[in-house]
Design an enzyme around this catalytic site. Structure first.
Site, PDB file in Angstrom:
ATOM      1  N   CYS A 179       1.126  -0.941   0.420  1.00 12.75           N
ATOM      2  CA  CYS A 179      -0.135   0.235   0.007  1.00 12.75           C
ATOM      3  C   CYS A 179       1.375   0.889   0.023  1.00 12.75           C
ATOM      4  CB  CYS A 179      -1.057   0.153   1.002  1.00 12.75           C
ATOM      5  SG  CYS A 179      -1.987  -0.990   1.048  1.00 12.75           S
ATOM      6  N   HIS A 213      -3.375   7.019   1.796  1.00 11.28           N
ATOM      7  CA  HIS A 213      -4.056   6.157   1.809  1.00 11.28           C
ATOM      8  C   HIS A 213      -4.877   5.179   2.291  1.00 11.28           C
ATOM      9  CE1 HIS A 213      -3.911   1.878   0.622  1.00 11.28           C
ATOM     10  NE2 HIS A 213      -3.969   1.031   1.737  1.00 11.28           N
ATOM     11  N   ASN A 244      -9.920  -0.319  -0.855  1.00 11.92           N
ATOM     12  CA  ASN A 244      -9.021  -0.564  -0.859  1.00 11.92           C
ATOM     13  C   ASN A 244      -7.767  -0.919  -2.337  1.00 11.92           C
ATOM     14  OD1 ASN A 244      -5.785  -0.351  -0.369  1.00 11.92           O
ATOM     15  ND2 ASN A 244      -5.911  -1.839   1.653  1.00 11.92           N
TER      16      ASN A 244
END
Ligand code: UT7
Length: 331
Positions: free
Chosen positions: A116, A256, A286
């Site tokens: 990520c 994020h 995500n």
């Protein structure tokens, strides 16, 4: 001589059409829209359903659109970095496949694996090539087909992830804009809490690994949550301090998009109101290396030249970091 900085001069994204809603997920595992919205903050995510399509297809679409949007010819591109944890195949690099599909032939390319944090790690890497004066056009593509490694019978992970391809162009500038600084960190011990067990050299694919569902994301959610909240907020606060930035100096936080509660905790620590935080987790979930460029693309029209922008991420590895940049253009 004026300092050369690397500025983002264009951003583009590709999203698959299929929308996997919480309602549909509730037919697959024991969960509800209410639980997912309260604990994570996701309503739907995009899924690349077409057979034979992979991460590179989304990345290549994003890159082709970026070249068009910025009036850049494929031959001008010097380097392409693809941040991904869902490569088309273990080798060769997905960056090479994206370059091929986008008609980029005069460049070199490589993949960067930081989960990520992939986009912000790749952004800092790309910036070095521009700052050195060696390259004039570098593309960073944060692209992930998370649906390929998501176990849709595991309710603790399957609501989280979505698919997307993105691309940003970096070019040199001597104006007071572009990438000013970054703070990036890793802690390899964190690998125990978030990883994919099989398919690597430690545990090659076998009948057993498939039967044991070891080719999917494994996550100890609560532990990762705890580290993500402190990790992301720490580096974001540290980079503000390093540049004497008060909360009113910040135009945008681009976090994020893993969990709404992590985003809110980071914003709180930075003293920022929600209006200054780019949030689109509800629409896309995500998308790992794609979340931050996906936000920049979604909010592009609201960004103004000179805006102070802080990017922040946390992911598997553990990896985490933040980037301080001044936005370089009005669109
Ligand atoms: O992007 C890379 C980094 N990753 C992250 O940042 C993710 C960090 N972690 C998280 O976002 C959260 O930990 C999750 C969203 C993954 C989980 O949320 P949580 O609030 O930490 O839930 P939990 O794991 O503590 O589970 C609480 C309860 C459990 O039930 P019991 O044991 O209390 O009866 C779970 O079984 O919620 C249950 N649960 C669910 N219930 C309904 C877990 N998933 C679900 C679900 N629907 N989908």
């Amino acid at each position: 001589m004026a300092k050369i900085r690397a500025a983002i001069t264009g951003v583009n994204a590709f999203l698959p059409e299929y929308r996997l809603t919480n309602e549909e997920i509730s037919t697959m595992v024991d969960t509800t829209d209410e639980w997912i919205m309260q604990r994570i903050g996701i309503k739907e995510r995009r899924i690349l359903k077409e057979k034979g399509k992979a991460t590179s297809d989304m990345g290549a679409e994003a890159v082709k659109g970026l070249l068009q949007k910025t009036g850049t010819s494929a031959d001008e591109v010097d380097l392409l970095i693809c941040a991904t944890i869902t490569p088309d195949m273990p080798f060769p690099a997905t960056a090479n496949i994206i370059a091929h599909k986008a008609g980029i032939h005069n460049a070199w390319s490589f993949d960067l694996n930081a989960a990520c944090s992939g986009f912000i790690f790749a952004l800092a890497t790309a910036a070095q090539f521009i700052e050195s004066g060696r390259y004039r056009k570098v593309i960073v593509s944060g692209s992930d087909k998370m649906s390929a490694i998501t176990n849709y019978s595991d309710r603790t992970t399957c609501p989280l992830f979505g698919d997307a391809g993105t691309a940003v162009l970096l070019e040199p500038t001597i104006e007071e804009v572009g990438v000013f600084d970054y703070i990036h960190r890793v802690d390899g011990l964190g690998r125990h809490h978030l990883h994919m067990k099989a398919g690597g050299s430690l545990l090659p694919a076998s009948k057993e690994t498939v039967e044991n569902k070891e080719h999917y994301v494994y996550q100890e959610g609560q532990t990762v949550f705890k580290y993500a909240v402190t990790g992301m907020a720490d580096v974001a606060a540290e980079i503000m301090q390093r540049h004497n930035l008060a909360s009113e100096d910040i135009a945008w936080l681009v976090p994020h998009q893993a969990n709404m509660r992590i985003i809110e905790a980071t914003a709180r620590r930075m003293g920022l109101d929600k209006e200054k935080v780019m949030i689109n987790i509800e629409k896309y979930g995500n998308t790992t290396a794609a979340t931050i460029p996906l936000c920049l693309w979604d909010f592009e029209k609201q960004l103004k030249k000179g805006d102070n922008v802080i990017l922040a991420a946390f992911g598997a590895g553990f990896t985490w970091g933040s980037v301080y940049l001044k936005w370089a253009y009005n669109s």
